[in-house]
Design a protein around this motif. Sequence first.
Motif, PDB file in Angstrom:
ATOM      1  N   THR A 211       0.766  -1.263  -0.067  1.00  0.00           N
ATOM      2  CA  THR A 211       0.170   0.089  -0.143  1.00  0.00           C
ATOM      3  C   THR A 211       0.661   1.241  -0.075  1.00  0.00           C
ATOM      4  O   THR A 211       1.973   1.283  -0.269  1.00  0.00           O
ATOM      5  N   ASP A 212       0.081   2.533   0.173  1.00  0.00           N
ATOM      6  CA  ASP A 212       1.044   3.559   0.354  1.00  0.00           C
ATOM      7  C   ASP A 212       0.832   4.247   1.588  1.00  0.00           C
ATOM      8  O   ASP A 212       0.089   3.909   2.293  1.00  0.00           O
TER       9      ASP A 212
ATOM     10  N   SER B 135      -2.468   5.312   3.494  1.00  0.00           N
ATOM     11  CA  SER B 135      -3.170   4.550   4.474  1.00  0.00           C
ATOM     12  C   SER B 135      -3.105   4.803   5.971  1.00  0.00           C
ATOM     13  O   SER B 135      -3.808   4.417   6.758  1.00  0.00           O
TER      14      SER B 135
ATOM     15  N   VAL C  68       4.880  -0.543   2.546  1.00  0.00           N
ATOM     16  CA  VAL C  68       4.212   0.712   2.501  1.00  0.00           C
ATOM     17  C   VAL C  68       5.179   1.754   1.522  1.00  0.00           C
ATOM     18  O   VAL C  68       6.298   1.945   1.921  1.00  0.00           O
TER      19      VAL C  68
ATOM     20  N   HIS D 188      -1.613  -4.883  -4.841  1.00  0.00           N
ATOM     21  CA  HIS D 188      -1.091  -3.511  -4.161  1.00  0.00           C
ATOM     22  C   HIS D 188      -2.435  -2.598  -4.204  1.00  0.00           C
ATOM     23  O   HIS D 188      -3.280  -2.685  -5.019  1.00  0.00           O
ATOM     24  N   ILE D 189      -2.462  -1.953  -2.900  1.00  0.00           N
ATOM     25  CA  ILE D 189      -3.735  -1.142  -2.465  1.00  0.00           C
ATOM     26  C   ILE D 189      -3.550   0.342  -2.501  1.00  0.00           C
ATOM     27  O   ILE D 189      -3.034   0.765  -1.317  1.00  0.00           O
TER      28      ILE D 189
ATOM     29  N   CYS E 207      -3.310   5.591  -8.434  1.00  0.00           N
ATOM     30  CA  CYS E 207      -4.022   4.284  -8.664  1.00  0.00           C
ATOM     31  C   CYS E 207      -3.765   3.763 -10.264  1.00  0.00           C
ATOM     32  O   CYS E 207      -3.415   2.713 -10.729  1.00  0.00           O
TER      33      CYS E 207
ATOM     34  N   GLN F 251      -8.628   2.701   3.924  1.00  0.00           N
ATOM     35  CA  GLN F 251      -7.662   2.261   3.247  1.00  0.00           C
ATOM     36  C   GLN F 251      -6.747   1.241   4.162  1.00  0.00           C
ATOM     37  O   GLN F 251      -6.666  -0.076   3.663  1.00  0.00           O
ATOM     38  N   ARG F 252      -6.664   1.649   5.272  1.00  0.00           N
ATOM     39  CA  ARG F 252      -5.976   0.743   6.188  1.00  0.00           C
ATOM     40  C   ARG F 252      -6.776  -0.605   6.370  1.00  0.00           C
ATOM     41  O   ARG F 252      -6.059  -1.844   6.592  1.00  0.00           O
TER      42      ARG F 252
ATOM     43  N   VAL G 190      -6.400  -2.928   3.876  1.00  0.00           N
ATOM     44  CA  VAL G 190      -5.021  -3.456   3.937  1.00  0.00           C
ATOM     45  C   VAL G 190      -5.043  -4.793   4.632  1.00  0.00           C
ATOM     46  O   VAL G 190      -4.434  -6.005   4.314  1.00  0.00           O
TER      47      VAL G 190
END
Length: 291
Positions: free
Chosen positions: A7-8, A11, A25, A84-85, A95, A121-122, A125
């Motif tokens: 993720t990034d 999140s 991350v 990948h989120i 995105c 978003q977290r 994940v």
Amino acid sequence: MKVAVVTDSNSGITQAQAKEMGVYVLPMPFMIDGTEYLEDINLTQKEFYEHLSGDHDVSTSQPSPETILNLWEKLLEEYDAVVHIPMSSGLSSSCQTAKMLADDFDGKVQVADNHRISVTQRRSVQDALDMAAAGMDAEAICKKLEETGLDSTIYVTVDTLKYLKKGGRITPAAAALGTLLRLKPVLTIQGEKLDAFAKARTMKQARSMMITAITRDLENRFDDMTGEKTYIDVAHTDNDEMAQELAAELRELFPETEVRVEPLSLSVACHIGPGALAIAATKKLEIGSLL
């Protein structure tokens, strides 16, 4: 299949928390007075708010394609696939960039656009980690994340209109009038973008409006009057004390669920400024029913 979850930092997951969770991350870049900084690498929350409150030129960016590709390629040496989120496509082009880059990986990288940001978003994940642990493959995980992406809701109130004006989300005239009347706008994120929801005259009234709105969503959208089937998060921008007070109110209303308090990601803070409060609700994903 051994699946890595990426993720990034939108999140809200820190690098230290990522190691504990077993995820990866990508730090989001910020330009501050022409210099690039990476969230949680060489830019702390405290330093960010000092720059933001000090009227420095602060803007958001996105990870470079090279950074994303290098991470994926490294992970695929150890894992069979990557999920990948990124943050919602309605709020950032990161995105679409990731989806384009994934085309060259023959399905080994699945990019989930599940329309979430920050604390919701977290939650995605964590859902991805749980699905991977249950034995689901990357494609199935991505599909479920996208199917359930809109099973979340966020309400935000800001302490100042300055940063919404700076980002072009409200006109200078509206910002001046709102400041004169001491309005506290309540905003909402329902997947694609930040929208106006209501106007309050005080922070106390804004908090009450958000609690009413989240309660209505639990009852009508999530069929969950007690909160038992829903995660509830309180988030804030450099406003932990008031966030803890708000969380205490929600715990009394919804004793069947854990109410967690987290800082809002810096990319959100950049557009709404310090002193903001948010309530988010995310419908729990029943992993057992998917197997």
